[in-house]
Design a protein around this motif. Structure first.
Motif, mmCIF file in Angstrom:
data_model
loop_
_atom_site.group_PDB
_atom_site.id
_atom_site.type_symbol
_atom_site.label_atom_id
_atom_site.label_comp_id
_atom_site.label_asym_id
_atom_site.label_seq_id
_atom_site.Cartn_x
_atom_site.Cartn_y
_atom_site.Cartn_z
ATOM 1 N N LEU A 469 1.966 2.365 -5.536
ATOM 2 C CA LEU A 469 1.037 2.060 -4.450
ATOM 3 C C LEU A 469 0.667 0.574 -4.508
ATOM 4 O O LEU A 469 0.081 0.097 -5.479
ATOM 5 C CB LEU A 469 -0.215 2.917 -4.594
ATOM 6 C CG LEU A 469 -1.300 2.777 -3.519
ATOM 7 C CD1 LEU A 469 -0.730 3.100 -2.146
ATOM 8 C CD2 LEU A 469 -2.468 3.701 -3.829
ATOM 9 N N SER A 502 -4.179 6.404 -1.600
ATOM 10 C CA SER A 502 -2.923 6.530 -0.854
ATOM 11 C C SER A 502 -3.161 7.064 0.546
ATOM 12 O O SER A 502 -2.461 6.702 1.486
ATOM 13 C CB SER A 502 -1.953 7.448 -1.611
ATOM 14 O OG SER A 502 -2.446 8.782 -1.637
ATOM 15 N N PRO A 512 2.851 5.955 -2.220
ATOM 16 C CA PRO A 512 3.314 6.016 -3.594
ATOM 17 C C PRO A 512 4.313 7.144 -3.781
ATOM 18 O O PRO A 512 4.166 8.227 -3.237
ATOM 19 C CB PRO A 512 2.022 6.255 -4.384
ATOM 20 C CG PRO A 512 1.099 6.880 -3.407
ATOM 21 C CD PRO A 512 1.445 6.302 -2.091
#
Length: 522
Positions: A469, A502, A512
């Motif tokens: 991420l 995320s 991610p």
């Protein structure tokens, strides 16, 4: 001519969200609107806390009204920081805030975030506030056309908010001279994302009753899908009638309400206290703040915060420069805080500031005389400077000097203290290795074990897990949180924070693909 506000307000959860994160208050002299963010982790708490903290400012008689709103908004922001510190689950929560305080013929404004204030005066309709968003920054820099901003995928990415991102957030503070007949509208972005500015102007200009304007705009939002909460405050500046200008009746709080101000333990501010105070003056309160008052779910984390809020509601006559600050000081002066004495004053035996003479007398009575020495019977004899020795020795009663020798106590005590400090330091280091936080590692979000601190050359944390991420792909406020370190209760909580980050990714940013333990391979 004395001006007042006549008002209407409404808040709706919309057609998609499960709860309302918006809050608003409006009265004769004050209007506040807050749009909370953080989803299930506290958007409603942030907006309700901010609005309820500002509501007692609905008054007149401030010596410097231009400083009242920004000062109290900063105080509200500190309370949000306290809430997050007490409950890490609220980490990342925040709120916008758009507030207006009428004093004389001036509307004092304070603003942060992307909620908006519109003004209709002499037929001219204008947006008074400026959005603190990433897209607005692009427009200001000439990198994006204003007409394209409404359709930009990152139009709701905020650059400035209240919350645990910044201990002293930057506010837009300005004054607007007003006249009777003007109409103003404060709204959350739930309205402007669905209803065009042209339609807002039309409804505000053509609606005869303020309630009708509010209802029509909310209904238009709901018909347009209402993907977000929508909250609207509309007020008209008007010359006050004798009834509107009459001072509010004195508030006679019940015993239960008064007990809140003197509660020995930390706890929530009673909804009864708020209801009894607010009932003394005309107002409307909507959204999460209204639910908090009705259900007694008023967010407060410390005894000092509880007392300060309770004090703000008790009022004071005549109105001081800043009623919440001054009244709170009166309530807490007998408990947690006292006014320090001037640096050049002394403290008398009774604990009150005394005169220099009293200080000397106290010093003389409380301090052993210079050169006093113990005798086998435990008595003491004061020696004059002429009788003393210059070589550091002490004299016995027979006048013969005896050499002063350092005893065994000091070196033993020093050794034990050093061992204790070493043990505490070792325990502290081992404790840090049971902690986790989410931070940045080479531009990526990572889970760290330890605490984000250095002890000299010793780093108290290391990467436990890396993710794919990218920090740069997160919203601005989330980037700041990650770079400063987001504390977690344990490893599971840290992974939950990563999952929530995320979910907040800007459209187009890579999600991610997983987590990799330190030293492993993807």
């Amino acid at each position: 001519m004395t001006l007042v506000l006549r008002f209407a307000a409404r808040s709706d959860v919309g057609r998609v969200r499960s709860k309302n994160d918006d809050s608003a208050y409006v009265g004769r002299h004050l209007a506040v609107l807050a749009d909370g963010m953080g989803g299930h982790v506290g958007g409603d708490v942030a907006s309700a806390s901010t609005v309820l903290d500002l509501a007692p400012l609905d008054d007149v008689g401030y010596k410097d009204p231009g400083t009242v709103l920004p000062d109290e908004i900063q105080n509200a922001n500190l309370i949000l920081n306290e809430l997050v510190h007490a409950n890490p689950k609220l980490a990342g929560m925040g709120t916008t805030c758009t507030a207006a305080l009428l004093a004389g013929e001036t509307l004092h404004m304070a603003h942060i975030g992307d909620s908006r204030a519109y003004r209709l005066a002499d037929g001219a309709f204008s947006q008074v506030t400026r959005d603190h968003t990433f897209v607005q920054k692009l427009v200001d820099e000439g990198r994006l056309e204003a007409a394209e901003a409404q359709f930009h995928p990152n139009k709701n990415v905020l650059m400035r908010v209240l919350g645990d991102v910044d201990a002293s957030p930057e506010l837009d503070v300005f004054d607007v001279p007003v006249a009777a007949g003007e109409r103003w509208l404060l709204c959350s972005d739930g309205l402007t994302d669905v209803v065009t500015v042209e339609r807002i102007h039309q409804e505000l200009a053509e609606g005869e009753a303020l309630n009708t304007v509010v209802d029509n705009l909310v209904d238009l939002t709901l018909k347009g899908g209402a993907p977000d909460n929508v909250t609207i405050v509309v007020f008209e500046v008007a010359e006050g009638t004798p009834e509107e200008l009459a001072p509010p009746p004195e508030v006679h709080l019940s015993e239960d309400a008064l007990a809140v101000a003197q509660a020995p333990e930390a706890g929530a501010v009673s909804g009864r206290l708020l209801r009894e105070d607010l009932a003394a003056r005309p107002h409307l309160i909507v959204g999460a703040a209204s639910s908090a008052v009705k259900t007694d779910r008023i967010p407060v984390v410390t005894r000092s915060s509880t007392r300060r809020r309770a004090a703000a509601l008790l009022g004071e006559t005549p109105a001081p420069e800043n009623r919440p600050r001054r009244t709170a000081a009166l309530l807490t002066s007998g408990g947690e805080s006292v006014t320090p004495a001037p640096l050049d004053s002394a403290v008398g035996p009774s604990g009150r500031p005394g005169t220099p003479g009293e200080a000397e007398a106290a010093s003389a009575s409380d301090t052993p005389a210079a050169g006093a020495v113990g005798t086998p019977e435990g008595s003491a004899t004061a020696q004059s400077p002429a009788d003393g020795a210059d070589d550091g020795s002490r004299r016995r009663r027979d006048g013969k000097p005896t050499q002063y020798r350092r005893g065994w106590f000091i070196p033993v005590f020093t050794t034990l203290l050093a061992l204790l400090l070493a043990a505490v330091a070792l325990w502290g280091y081992l404790w840090t290795q049971t902690q986790y936080y989410v931070g940045e590692d080479a531009g990526q979000v990572a889970v760290y074990r330890g605490v984000p601190q250095h002890l000299g050359p010793l780093d108290l944390s290391h990467v436990d897990r890396r993710t794919d991420l990218s920090v740069d792909g997160l919203p601005s406020y989330a980037q700041e949180r990650v770079r400063s370190g987001m504390a977690a209760r344990d490893l599971g909580h840290a992974e939950q924070i990563v999952t929530e980050l995320s979910e907040s990714l800007a459209p187009g940013a890579p999600a991610p693909t997983g987590e990799t333990p330190e030293g492993g391979e993807r």
